[in-house]
Enzyme design. Structure first.
Site, PDB file in Angstrom:
ATOM      1  N   TYR A 428      41.108  32.381  39.897  1.00 12.24           N
ATOM      2  CA  TYR A 428      42.259  32.785  40.720  1.00 12.24           C
ATOM      3  C   TYR A 428      41.906  33.919  41.687  1.00 12.24           C
ATOM      4  O   TYR A 428      40.858  34.512  41.592  1.00 12.24           O
ATOM      5  CB  TYR A 428      43.521  33.022  39.897  1.00 12.24           C
ATOM      6  CG  TYR A 428      43.620  34.091  38.838  1.00 12.24           C
ATOM      7  CD1 TYR A 428      42.843  35.230  38.806  1.00 12.24           C
ATOM      8  CD2 TYR A 428      44.600  33.953  37.845  1.00 12.24           C
ATOM      9  CE1 TYR A 428      43.020  36.185  37.833  1.00 12.24           C
ATOM     10  CE2 TYR A 428      44.785  34.901  36.854  1.00 12.24           C
ATOM     11  CZ  TYR A 428      43.993  36.030  36.858  1.00 12.24           C
ATOM     12  OH  TYR A 428      44.180  36.982  35.895  1.00 12.24           O
ATOM     13  N   GLU A 429      42.774  34.147  42.628  1.00 10.46           N
ATOM     14  CA  GLU A 429      42.509  35.081  43.751  1.00 10.46           C
ATOM     15  C   GLU A 429      41.290  34.674  44.565  1.00 10.46           C
ATOM     16  O   GLU A 429      40.578  35.536  45.096  1.00 10.46           O
ATOM     17  CB  GLU A 429      42.333  36.515  43.239  1.00 10.46           C
ATOM     18  CG  GLU A 429      43.568  37.147  42.696  1.00 10.46           C
ATOM     19  CD  GLU A 429      44.729  37.029  43.657  1.00 10.46           C
ATOM     20  OE1 GLU A 429      45.826  36.727  43.169  1.00 10.46           O
ATOM     21  OE2 GLU A 429      44.550  37.197  44.870  1.00 10.46           O
ATOM     22  N   GLY A 430      41.077  33.369  44.695  1.00  8.54           N
ATOM     23  CA  GLY A 430      39.878  32.869  45.375  1.00  8.54           C
ATOM     24  C   GLY A 430      38.790  32.651  44.352  1.00  8.54           C
ATOM     25  O   GLY A 430      38.354  33.613  43.705  1.00  8.54           O
ATOM     26  N   GLN A 435      34.542  33.562  46.983  1.00 12.06           N
ATOM     27  CA  GLN A 435      34.101  34.952  47.172  1.00 12.06           C
ATOM     28  C   GLN A 435      32.706  34.985  47.795  1.00 12.06           C
ATOM     29  O   GLN A 435      32.426  35.768  48.709  1.00 12.06           O
ATOM     30  CB  GLN A 435      34.063  35.701  45.827  1.00 12.06           C
ATOM     31  CG  GLN A 435      35.370  35.722  45.056  1.00 12.06           C
ATOM     32  CD  GLN A 435      36.517  36.367  45.792  1.00 12.06           C
ATOM     33  OE1 GLN A 435      36.310  37.347  46.513  1.00 12.06           O
ATOM     34  NE2 GLN A 435      37.707  35.816  45.662  1.00 12.06           N
TER      35      GLN A 435
END
Lengths: 570, 570
Positions: A428-430, A435
């Site tokens: 999650y969050e990319g 990243q």
């Protein structure tokens, strides 16, 4: 041996490794000196050890559930949230103008790390609010700030992020949620959002959703997306929760881990929302929130690693099995392979924590000084902090499970829970792949300047250390040189596929070299002490991994697509 | 895209990489020529695809449970077992004298691999029986063989292994279960055993337990342990299940994965048992079973990797997200980082499978020819096959989960199940740390001779390939040279702690070099085809990892114990 928040380790890092003194010497953070930092960490540690850690198993054994459209949270989580809110921890880096403590991000990162080790599923709730607070501070109108920020910062209300839709995950621009102007300055939001962490709870009076949606004149893709604040209850004229908004929790996901955190499918049926930032400027606002959240998620991984390490160490120090090779504890912790695992867990957690705290220091210095170099440093380190932090959470928790032997897969020990809970942080969050792509593309748009500046610093420290610690300094200098050459190769690639093919091993190789740098700094500060011993372990045994990672990177995309789909499926 | 057993991949390996023709050219296995092997694999694949794979989710969703002391298995598992038994798969390598097919271990390993990818929790049941069949064939009296082997080989009865006790895990010698002679040639077995896979079921007429226990005159430690066959029901004069024995299932474990496989706590209260092998010779007999089981567990890891790979590939080829960089499928499988993951999964599965099948070939040749060199090769490769096979199962299934993005942690997709189910394979049958210690200690008691002979072969093939494939041959030769130097360093260490400290990275480095060797063999046999393309991927991107692993090994135990317990806990 229950969880103990690693205050001493963090203080050592702040003082000797990541240069927190620079933060405290700015005007903006002058009040957050070393003594204040120590007091903050000590106070947060009490909350972690005494309130949050005892909730860790509750969340797993008694998952959040949906009853008649209402989320019922795990036993004790309401009290846990209240304690977090009362301590002011939700708004620790929030603006004092709205009741926040105004503390540096560095301390917020440290506290998030400590809380994540105590109870990850509950810690995710304040993390979500913190991201929302920062987004509103930067992008919302004064009226929205005045109404929402005090409630979010005090913890009376919580915040969520609503990006993902079934067809729009990593590709946020594919979202189809709609926003129609109501003519009174508000908007009617319609659509379905998935994976909404803490999308509802039964312990705050309101839940505020930041929702990405497209206005009627929004172009396709990310450039046509706007951000809206959509509360569960519409505030009345006194700012208290009033009429229920037209939104609901459709279902909760049945997940591998993080059972204490309700992951909601949210349905918006013409729900009333307020624009945050400019029309069609949603992505800019969302990135503020996501950059904060990316570092925060990295800290989740690090805290999980810390928790799993402490848990495994406690088990190892109780378990006796076989003749141990050295006079020592008489437990399995004396077996060389178990000791290797424990040392690896400790050394990796140190590395990931040093990267995250360095990133936070750069954020703080960027905010306090406005200097472009610090901002570039923060931008460079954010994807590394997120991906390496969460990879470390996963690898260390898996190693902790392994230390338990057969007991590792028996759920009652709790070892497997660390591994299950932290797994999603690499997604999650990319995802960590995203990243890495961010690192080799967007963060190299400067031609590698920010990366090279950091590599220069790494080599400069290694040169200073050469006289006193040649066995540590030399390998770090050499590794940095390989990183420099690989970075040069990378920025020469104009075809992004060449970069993306080796993005993940590049990020990992970069983190490996950073690990050498920070361990060396620790050794210099503690030349005859345990930090130097841990640095020796890392530099001799784990740093060499950088060479394989960076060789992988330089292979680029050559032959990557040589197998057709039929070959792949053969 | 449902699971399809990888028949073509395995046939390619048998024909071109691991030298199965040598097995088929022995007198003992003359009937198992390439055509027979193909027929066997094709028939087993049908069972895997049509019967077993559809049961995979059942086991997870409807775990085996204990009802009034009786194990109730997951829906369909009884029918699944019946199909396995009717096909003759339980006794495929069992002696024809007792109804077995007498097939080479190589084919049994291949079938175990394929079945593990279909439904790991069910596959564990025949694997346990196979180990027991081999132990009885080698060590039991003729009377026991005549009575038990036909029932075990036909699948009418099942077999289990009972080693572990709460205080005696990796240290089997610490066990406290007792055996008292009854005076009639039988023994009364008393004690508690834990982690007994498939300790009971509701689909066979009897369950036969091989139990390690200590006779009254047994010395402490492993040298005082004897092995007993203890059936759930004592056979009557006609060999049919008669009176219930004095044993019971106390409880089932609540595990991370493998929910379809009941993991039992077994209690023996003076249960009637029959000695297998010599008094106090239990460990020798048990090692027969465990060596078989170690290769078998390695194959479980490989099959799980295959299943997870196919599952992730199917997802990737359906999921569209973002602009893809090459003209191709238009799915996420075209993104460089996703393609990197898929290629890595495929290349690693190939490596692990090649090692396991090479190990099985060596076992078969050792058995068929009696030659010491083949036996030494088998002994050397067994711990590598087990540990690298199961590490690969874990890493590939985690990567498969990652390919799924957010869906990876949603249990309904099944991606997380692969990761949960395979996790224990790195622990049971000797943890992977124990495997590595076996490799650097017991398997190097020949002064590294068996290892060096294999390294010679690796370099000889690389030299032959140098003219036609220098880009592949040269790195493999160099990597083998580093492995040679590290092996020389290792055997010079008389202090076992020095060896054990780097045992796990040594095993991994060894496997990396073997991967280069087998991929090169595949490339030589398929110079313009997909195997060469996969070999290029592996040798450029994954083989370089060997250097870091072997550098880690050579660091030995220096400084490993430099942190005291207080420092570790600080």
């Amino acid at each position: 041996m229950p969880y103990r928040a690693p205050v001493a380790d963090i203080q050592f890092l702040l003082t000797h490794v990541v240069g927190y003194d620079q933060v405290a010497s700015t005007d903006r953070f002058a009040e957050a000196d070393a003594d204040v930092a120590a007091a903050i960490l000590t106070e947060a540690a009490k909350l972690c050890d005494e309130v949050m850690a005892p909730l860790q198993r509750n969340g797993d054994l008694h998952p959040a559930r949906l009853e008649n459209g209402v989320v019922r949270t795990s036993p004790g989580f309401g009290e846990g949230w209240a304690a977090i809110a009362e301590g002011g921890w939700v708004g620790m880096s929030g603006s004092p103008d709205y009741g926040g403590m105004g503390l540096p991000m560095t301390l917020a990162a440290a506290v998030n790390d400590m809380m994540s080790g105590a109870c990850l599923s509950l810690q995710l709730a304040p993390l979500m609010s913190q991201g929302q607070i920062e987004a509103l501070e930067h992008h919302a109108s004064d009226a929205l700030k005045d109404l929402y920020l005090p409630k979010l910062i005090s913890g009376e209300w919580t915040g969520t992020m609503n990006l993902t839709e079934p067809q729009a995950g990593s590709d946020v621009g594919a979202l189809s949620s709609k926003a129609e102007p109501n003519g009174d300055g508000t908007y009617a939001i319609t659509g379905q959002k998935i994976y909404i962490s803490w999308g509802d709870n039964d312990f705050t009076d309101n839940v505020c959703h930041l929702v990405l949606a497209r206005l009627p004149d929004g172009v396709p893709g990310t450039k046509g997306i706007s951000l809206f604040l959509v509360p569960k209850y519409i505030p009345d004229e006194n700012g208290n929760p009033g009429k229920a908004n037209d939104l609901k929790v459709v279902s909760l996901e049945h997940k591998l881990g993080l059972h204490g955190s309700p992951t909601c499918v949210m349905q918006y049926d013409g729900a009333t929302g307020w624009l945050v930032g400019a029309e069609h400027g949603g992505m800019a606002a969302m990135f503020t929130m996501m950059n904060n959240a990316r570092l925060g998620v990295g800290c989740q991984g690090i805290g999980s690693a810390e928790g799993a390490y402490q848990h495994a160490l406690a088990y190892a120090l109780e378990r006796k099995q076989g003749k141990t090779p050295v006079s020592g504890t008489g437990t399995i912790a004396d077996h060389a392979d178990v000791r290797r695992m424990l040392m690896t867990m400790k050394a990796e957690t140190f590395t990931a924590r040093a990267i995250a705290l360095s990133c936070a220091v750069a954020i703080d210095l960027g905010n306090a000084t406005g200097e472009a170099e610090w901002k570039a440093r923060a931008a460079l380190l954010t994807p590394i902090a997120k991906a390496f932090g969460t990879d470390t959470g996963n690898e260390v928790s898996q190693m902790g499970l392994q230390v338990h032997g057969g007991m590792g897969v028996i759920e009652e020990t709790g070892a497997a829970q660390y591994a299950r809970d932290v797994r999603v942080t690499a997604i999650y969050e990319g995802t960590n792949g995203i990243q890495a792509m961010d690192l080799v593309a967007r963060k190299m748009m400067d031609g590698g300047e920010a990366a090279m500046r950091l590599i220069d610093e790494i080599q400069a420290q290694a040169e200073r250390a050469r006289a006193t610690m040649p066995d540590l300094a030399e390998p770090v200098w050499e590794a940095a040189e390989t990183l420099r050459e690989t970075t040069e190769w990378l920025v020469e690639q104009s075809d992004m596929t060449q970069r993306f093919a080796g993005a993940v091993p590049y990020l990992r190789g970069f983190a490996r070299v950073l690990g050498g740098h920070y361990h060396l700094a620790a050794a210099l500060a503690d030349a005859d002490g345990p930090h130097a011993a841990l640095a020796r372990f890392y530099i001799a045994r784990l740093l060499p991994d950088h060479a394989g990672q960076l060789a992988h990177t330089r292979a680029g995309a050559d032959g990557l697509y040589a197998l057709g789909v039929d070959d792949l499926a053969a």
